[in-house]
Design an enzyme around this catalytic site. Structure first.
Site, PDB file in Angstrom:
ATOM      1  CE1 TYR A   1      -2.589  -3.315   0.991  1.00  0.00           C
ATOM      2  CE2 TYR A   1      -4.298  -1.756   0.590  1.00  0.00           C
ATOM      3  CZ  TYR A   1      -3.824  -3.039   0.723  1.00  0.00           C
ATOM      4  OH  TYR A   1      -5.158  -4.096   0.522  1.00  0.00           O
TER       5      TYR A   1
ATOM      6  CE  LYS B   1       0.821 -19.101  -0.729  1.00  0.00           C
ATOM      7  NZ  LYS B   1      -0.098 -20.402  -0.714  1.00  0.00           N
TER       8      LYS B   1
ATOM      9  CG  ASP C   1      -2.957 -20.996   0.949  1.00  0.00           C
ATOM     10  OD1 ASP C   1      -2.424 -20.615   1.944  1.00  0.00           O
ATOM     11  OD2 ASP C   1      -2.148 -21.724   0.102  1.00  0.00           O
TER      12      ASP C   1
ATOM     13  CG  ASP D   1      -8.105  -4.456   1.894  1.00  0.00           C
ATOM     14  OD1 ASP D   1      -9.112  -4.380   2.249  1.00  0.00           O
ATOM     15  OD2 ASP D   1      -7.539  -3.875   1.090  1.00  0.00           O
TER      16      ASP D   1
ATOM     17  CG  ASP E   1     -14.133  -6.922   2.312  1.00  0.00           C
ATOM     18  OD1 ASP E   1     -13.611  -6.090   3.040  1.00  0.00           O
ATOM     19  OD2 ASP E   1     -14.400  -6.715   1.235  1.00  0.00           O
TER      20      ASP E   1
END
Ligand code: ATP
Length: 356
Positions: free
Chosen positions: A135, A192, A225, A249, A253
């Site tokens: 970001y 990850k 994942d 982020d 959601d």
């Protein structure tokens, strides 16, 4: 000097302008000792006179306010989203609000799309790194528009940034109780690292080091994942999750989907000891803006989170209890099964508090 907490209110764009006034009236209904000052920084203002935020805006917020309540930014009339970047990312980055705290709590079984889940089954929090990662806008394109085009986006992870947010997650775990009063016990780091070996290798090393300082807290790890699948399979297993900016982020959601959708999710952008900023997880939602249909509960629960942060726990509890009652009685907007408009749902919560 006034002992009232000073709060800057920035409704912003789209549904932010509808839900924030409801949060404000609910705060007022609690009688909390606060002084609220409204700022019109928004797409509207940017289109009118080119102002995003005044040059001394961030310094002024840090100096003159104890907390900031923000709605949302984003307006199709400003396709570059320059005002949103300058105001919202500016607050996060320039005010160094490094911990984005997003509680995920199910208020009523009817709001969860999963079968067999009871309200207290989902009560975890995601601590998202808020000032680094992809970001930071470092990168570029080369040979743009040709078949040889190259696009590079850098993922910035500093030792300092990673360490402080991981430490924040452990401190949060130590300090904050679950809704049913039981202590929090586990911090899970998700990344990850099997692919992003350098960036997330740093996260892994720092997580191991910091976790040693908190022997009473169980330190866990899951690749992101696998975490997505587990969140849908059995969200009961999570307590405190800490992760980088982008994964935070995305997974919040997903997590919002477990608690009734984006309209129910609250967040705080926190730097302990500094002026922090609180905002609902949802954005400006242009398709539903101006129709009095947006769910104000995410913003109202965000206000409760802010009051709690300011040491006004009693007022925060009254707000949370009122929202819980509204959900139980279906005094809500349509997205979560009710028939009320934004204003009417806010009104119901405010009058419940007034009469409680
Ligand atoms: P961003 O890019 O900042 O996430 P966005 O405008 O693309 O913003 P959101 O505002 O987060 O996306 O919302 C996506 C969709 O979710 C909306 O179009 C709307 O259908 C739904 N939604 C979001 N917030 C609410 C809310 N408070 N009440 C009802 N529906 C909502």
């Amino acid at each position: 000097m006034s002992t009232k907490k000073r709060i800057a209110i920035v409704p912003g764009d789209g549904i932010g302008r509808e839900v924030v006034p409801q949060a404000v009236r609910v705060i007022q209904a609690t009688g909390a000792p606060v002084e609220m000052t409204q700022f019109d920084w928004s797409a509207e203002r940017y289109l009118a006179d080119g102002l995003t935020i005044p040059p001394d805006g961030f310094a002024m917020l840090g100096r003159d306010f104890d907390a900031i309540l923000v709605g949302a930014f984003g307006d199709p009339r400003v396709p570059s989203n320059i005002h949103a970047k300058e105001i919202l990312l500016g607050m996060r980055f320039k005010m160094d609000l490094y911990a984005n705290v997003r509680p995920v709590r199910l208020l009523d079984a009817a709001l969860c799309p999963l079968k067999g889940i009871e309200p207290n089954d989902i009560d975890f929090v995601v601590v998202r790194e808020n000032t680094e990662g992809v970001y930071v806008d470092v990168g570029g394109v080369f040979k743009q528009g040709t078949l040889d085009e190259i696009a590079v986006q850098q993922d910035i992870n500093t030792r300092k940034g990673v360490e402080r947010v991981i430490r924040y997650a452990f401190e949060y775990c130590e300090r904050q109780k679950k809704q049913d009063g039981s202590p929090r016990k586990r911090v899970l780091m998700t990344d990850k690292a099997n692919v992003m070996t350098y960036a997330h290798g740093l996260w892994q090393r720092v997580f191991k080091e910091v976790s040693r300082e908190y022997p009473q807290i169980k330190a866990e790890h899951m690749y992101v994942d696998a975490l997505c699948m587990q969140m849908v399979r059995d969200p009961r297993q999570f307590d405190v999750i800490v992760t980088n900016n982008m994964f935070g982020d995305i997974i919040t959601d997903l997590a919002a989907g477990l608690q009734g959708g984006l309209g129910m999710a609250a967040s705080g952008n926190i730097h302990p000891g500094k002026t922090s900023m609180f905002e609902p997880v949802h954005g400006s939602a242009p398709p539903i803006a101006g129709k009095n249909v947006a769910n104000p509960f995410g913003a109202i629960l965000t206000a409760a989170m802010m009051l709690n942060h300011l040491g006004l726990a009693r007022e925060a509890e009254r707000i949370e209890a009122a929202v819980l009652e509204a959900v139980r009685q279906k005094k809500t907007t349509q997205d979560i099964g009710g028939a009320l408009g934004t204003r009417e749902a806010g009104n119901w919560v405010a009058s419940f508090i007034n009469h409680a």
